[in-house]
Motif scaffolding. Structure first.
Motif, PDB file in Angstrom:
ATOM      1  N   ASN A  58      -2.943   7.615   9.440  1.00 48.02           N
ATOM      2  CA  ASN A  58      -2.538   6.603  10.407  1.00 48.02           C
ATOM      3  C   ASN A  58      -3.738   5.997  11.117  1.00 48.02           C
ATOM      4  OD1 ASN A  58      -1.615   5.950  13.447  1.00 48.02           O
ATOM      5  ND2 ASN A  58       0.064   5.554  12.028  1.00 48.02           N
ATOM      6  N   LYS A  59      -4.739   6.823  11.416  1.00 49.86           N
ATOM      7  CA  LYS A  59      -5.942   6.312  12.072  1.00 49.86           C
ATOM      8  C   LYS A  59      -6.655   5.292  11.177  1.00 49.86           C
ATOM      9  CE  LYS A  59     -10.251   7.726  14.303  1.00 49.86           C
ATOM     10  NZ  LYS A  59     -11.127   8.856  14.677  1.00 49.86           N
ATOM     11  N   ALA A  60      -6.758   5.599   9.880  1.00 50.93           N
ATOM     12  CA  ALA A  60      -7.405   4.665   8.948  1.00 50.93           C
ATOM     13  C   ALA A  60      -6.600   3.376   8.818  1.00 50.93           C
ATOM     14  CB  ALA A  60      -7.571   5.329   7.579  1.00 50.93           C
ATOM     15  N   MET A  61      -5.283   3.523   8.725  1.00 49.13           N
ATOM     16  CA  MET A  61      -4.435   2.342   8.565  1.00 49.13           C
ATOM     17  C   MET A  61      -4.478   1.469   9.811  1.00 49.13           C
ATOM     18  SD  MET A  61      -3.229   2.561   5.496  1.00 49.13           S
ATOM     19  CE  MET A  61      -1.657   1.737   5.297  1.00 49.13           C
ATOM     20  N   SER A  62      -4.522   2.087  10.972  1.00 46.38           N
ATOM     21  CA  SER A  62      -4.591   1.314  12.217  1.00 46.38           C
ATOM     22  C   SER A  62      -5.873   0.496  12.271  1.00 46.38           C
ATOM     23  CB  SER A  62      -4.517   2.256  13.424  1.00 46.38           C
ATOM     24  OG  SER A  62      -3.261   2.900  13.473  1.00 46.38           O
ATOM     25  N   GLU A  63      -6.970   1.075  11.801  1.00 42.77           N
ATOM     26  CA  GLU A  63      -8.232   0.343  11.817  1.00 42.77           C
ATOM     27  C   GLU A  63      -8.209  -0.816  10.820  1.00 42.77           C
ATOM     28  OE1 GLU A  63     -12.942   1.569  11.858  1.00 42.77           O
ATOM     29  OE2 GLU A  63     -11.401   2.874  12.713  1.00 42.77           O
ATOM     30  N   LEU A  64      -7.598  -0.621   9.664  1.00 42.41           N
ATOM     31  CA  LEU A  64      -7.472  -1.702   8.677  1.00 42.41           C
ATOM     32  C   LEU A  64      -6.605  -2.833   9.223  1.00 42.41           C
ATOM     33  CD1 LEU A  64      -6.982   0.557   5.541  1.00 42.41           C
ATOM     34  CD2 LEU A  64      -8.892  -1.037   5.862  1.00 42.41           C
ATOM     35  N   ALA A  65      -5.555  -2.473   9.976  1.00 50.16           N
ATOM     36  CA  ALA A  65      -4.700  -3.502  10.571  1.00 50.16           C
ATOM     37  C   ALA A  65      -5.456  -4.285  11.632  1.00 50.16           C
ATOM     38  CB  ALA A  65      -3.450  -2.856  11.164  1.00 50.16           C
TER      39      ALA A  65
ATOM     40  N   ILE B  77       0.865  -1.179   0.000  1.00 48.29           N
ATOM     41  CA  ILE B  77       0.000   0.000   0.000  1.00 48.29           C
ATOM     42  C   ILE B  77       0.905   1.232   0.000  1.00 48.29           C
ATOM     43  CG2 ILE B  77      -1.716   1.249   1.386  1.00 48.29           C
ATOM     44  CD1 ILE B  77      -2.566  -1.553   2.423  1.00 48.29           C
ATOM     45  N   PRO B  78       0.489   2.313  -0.666  1.00 50.95           N
ATOM     46  CA  PRO B  78       1.323   3.528  -0.635  1.00 50.95           C
ATOM     47  C   PRO B  78       1.681   3.924   0.801  1.00 50.95           C
ATOM     48  CG  PRO B  78      -0.459   3.789  -2.217  1.00 50.95           C
ATOM     49  CD  PRO B  78      -0.703   2.485  -1.503  1.00 50.95           C
ATOM     50  N   PHE B  79       2.874   4.506   0.944  1.00 47.72           N
ATOM     51  CA  PHE B  79       3.303   4.954   2.274  1.00 47.72           C
ATOM     52  C   PHE B  79       2.350   6.020   2.806  1.00 47.72           C
ATOM     53  CE2 PHE B  79       7.431   3.369   0.612  1.00 47.72           C
ATOM     54  CZ  PHE B  79       7.712   2.451   1.632  1.00 47.72           C
ATOM     55  N   GLU B  80       2.353   6.173   4.126  1.00 46.49           N
ATOM     56  CA  GLU B  80       1.402   7.097   4.752  1.00 46.49           C
ATOM     57  C   GLU B  80       1.577   8.520   4.240  1.00 46.49           C
ATOM     58  OE1 GLU B  80       1.249   6.829   8.979  1.00 46.49           O
ATOM     59  OE2 GLU B  80       0.614   4.725   8.964  1.00 46.49           O
ATOM     60  N   HIS B  81       2.827   8.948   4.004  1.00 44.65           N
ATOM     61  CA  HIS B  81       3.021  10.322   3.509  1.00 44.65           C
ATOM     62  C   HIS B  81       2.483  10.466   2.083  1.00 44.65           C
ATOM     63  CE1 HIS B  81       6.768   8.541   1.778  1.00 44.65           C
ATOM     64  NE2 HIS B  81       6.581   9.434   0.830  1.00 44.65           N
ATOM     65  N   GLU B  82       2.528   9.363   1.300  1.00 48.33           N
ATOM     66  CA  GLU B  82       1.971   9.404  -0.055  1.00 48.33           C
ATOM     67  C   GLU B  82       0.454   9.498  -0.011  1.00 48.33           C
ATOM     68  OE1 GLU B  82       5.292   6.751  -2.485  1.00 48.33           O
ATOM     69  OE2 GLU B  82       3.734   5.702  -1.348  1.00 48.33           O
ATOM     70  N   LEU B  83      -0.163   8.726   0.906  1.00 47.13           N
ATOM     71  CA  LEU B  83      -1.618   8.804   1.057  1.00 47.13           C
ATOM     72  C   LEU B  83      -2.032  10.173   1.570  1.00 47.13           C
ATOM     73  CD1 LEU B  83      -2.262   5.272   2.611  1.00 47.13           C
ATOM     74  CD2 LEU B  83      -2.997   6.035   0.346  1.00 47.13           C
ATOM     75  N   ALA B  84      -1.266  10.711   2.507  1.00 52.16           N
ATOM     76  CA  ALA B  84      -1.594  12.036   3.040  1.00 52.16           C
ATOM     77  C   ALA B  84      -1.548  13.094   1.942  1.00 52.16           C
ATOM     78  CB  ALA B  84      -0.635  12.404   4.178  1.00 52.16           C
ATOM     79  N   ASP B  85      -0.539  13.001   1.065  1.00 50.82           N
ATOM     80  CA  ASP B  85      -0.459  13.944  -0.062  1.00 50.82           C
ATOM     81  C   ASP B  85      -1.645  13.755  -1.001  1.00 50.82           C
ATOM     82  OD1 ASP B  85       1.895  14.965   0.941  1.00 50.82           O
ATOM     83  OD2 ASP B  85       3.203  13.842  -0.427  1.00 50.82           O
TER      84      ASP B  85
END
Length: 244
Positions: A54-61, A36-44
């Motif tokens: 990070n909150k979304a990724m934590s929930e997916l994990a 999955i794209p890195f968090e900074h890439e998703l944020a951009d």
């Protein structure tokens, strides 16, 4: 500037990110193992803070859809398969129950006669004709199970002329000979070089090994060793208390 309470299309922005990634995973657009794209890439891309991503990724994990690896990023997880211990499972059905495309490969086939070791290990009488098979079952892009099987020609003589190029041994056997008894032995084993290459795992990676023998009456039919990557497979047994 976004906040976790900020609204986008009627919902929190992190929920939009979560839904977008989950939809890509469940649709197969991002298959197991996809980075999955890195968090900074998703944020951009979403024009939001990394905290929201990070909150979304934590929930997916937490939901088991992604695996977060330190320094490597986040990857789509292979769904975990659960096979019943006391049943003979159709591996194709196991894979398709995970929502993944199934593929079968016959790696090798050899005809030979049982020796004294076979007689001690499997119950095949020495001198009995045997078909030895090595097969691989694949789920989506990744190996799911390595199958190493011996079939007794005394029990199933037509196996001598079957190539098993396009049909897996288990459903072929079930369609031809009724089994009356079975035995499972289950253990954890580190992957040797052959297993590691067949399953696409590291040497010495933990694997789940199921060894099964079946009989038709008093006649041994087959012995099979099924080896699964340990991280993606578990076994389930259902039981009830004894009366009294």
């Amino acid at each position: 500037m976004d906040t976790e309470a900020g609204k986008d299309g009627g919902g929190a922005l992190y929920l939009r990110i979560l839904d977008d990634i989950r939809d890509r995973i469940l649709s197969g657009e991002w298959p197991p193992g996809h980075r999955i794209p890195f968090e900074h890439e998703l944020a951009d891309g979403y024009r939001c803070s990394r905290m929201t991503v990070n909150k979304a990724m934590s929930e997916l994990a937490r939901a088991g859809l992604i695996e977060r690896r330190r320094r490597s990023g986040s990857f789509v997880r292979m769904p975990e398969s659960q096979a019943a211990v006391l049943e003979i499972q159709d591996i194709r059905a196991e894979v398709e129950a995970l929502g993944l495309p199934y593929r079968y490969e016959r790696v090798s086939r050899k005809l030979r006669e049982a020796n004294r070791k076979d007689e001690a290990d499997t119950g095949f009488a020495a001198g009995t004709g045997i078909v030895d098979l090595v097969c691989r079952h694949i789920a989506g892009p990744a190996p799911f199970c390595l199958e190493q099987r011996s079939i007794s020609l005394a029990a199933v003589p037509e196996a001598a002329s079957e190539s098993f190029e396009t049909v897996a041994p288990s459903p072929w056997l079930v369609a031809r000979i009724p089994w009356s008894a079975g035995e499972h032995r289950i253990r954890a084993m580190p992957a040797d070089d052959h297993v590691a290459a067949m399953l696409g795992v590291a040497r010495n990676a933990a694997c789940l090994v199921v060894q099964r023998r079946t009989w038709s009456g008093d006649l041994p039919v087959t012995q099979v060793v099924l080896t699964y990557p340990g991280e993606t497979h578990s076994l389930v047994a259902r039981f009830a208390p004894k009366d009294g």
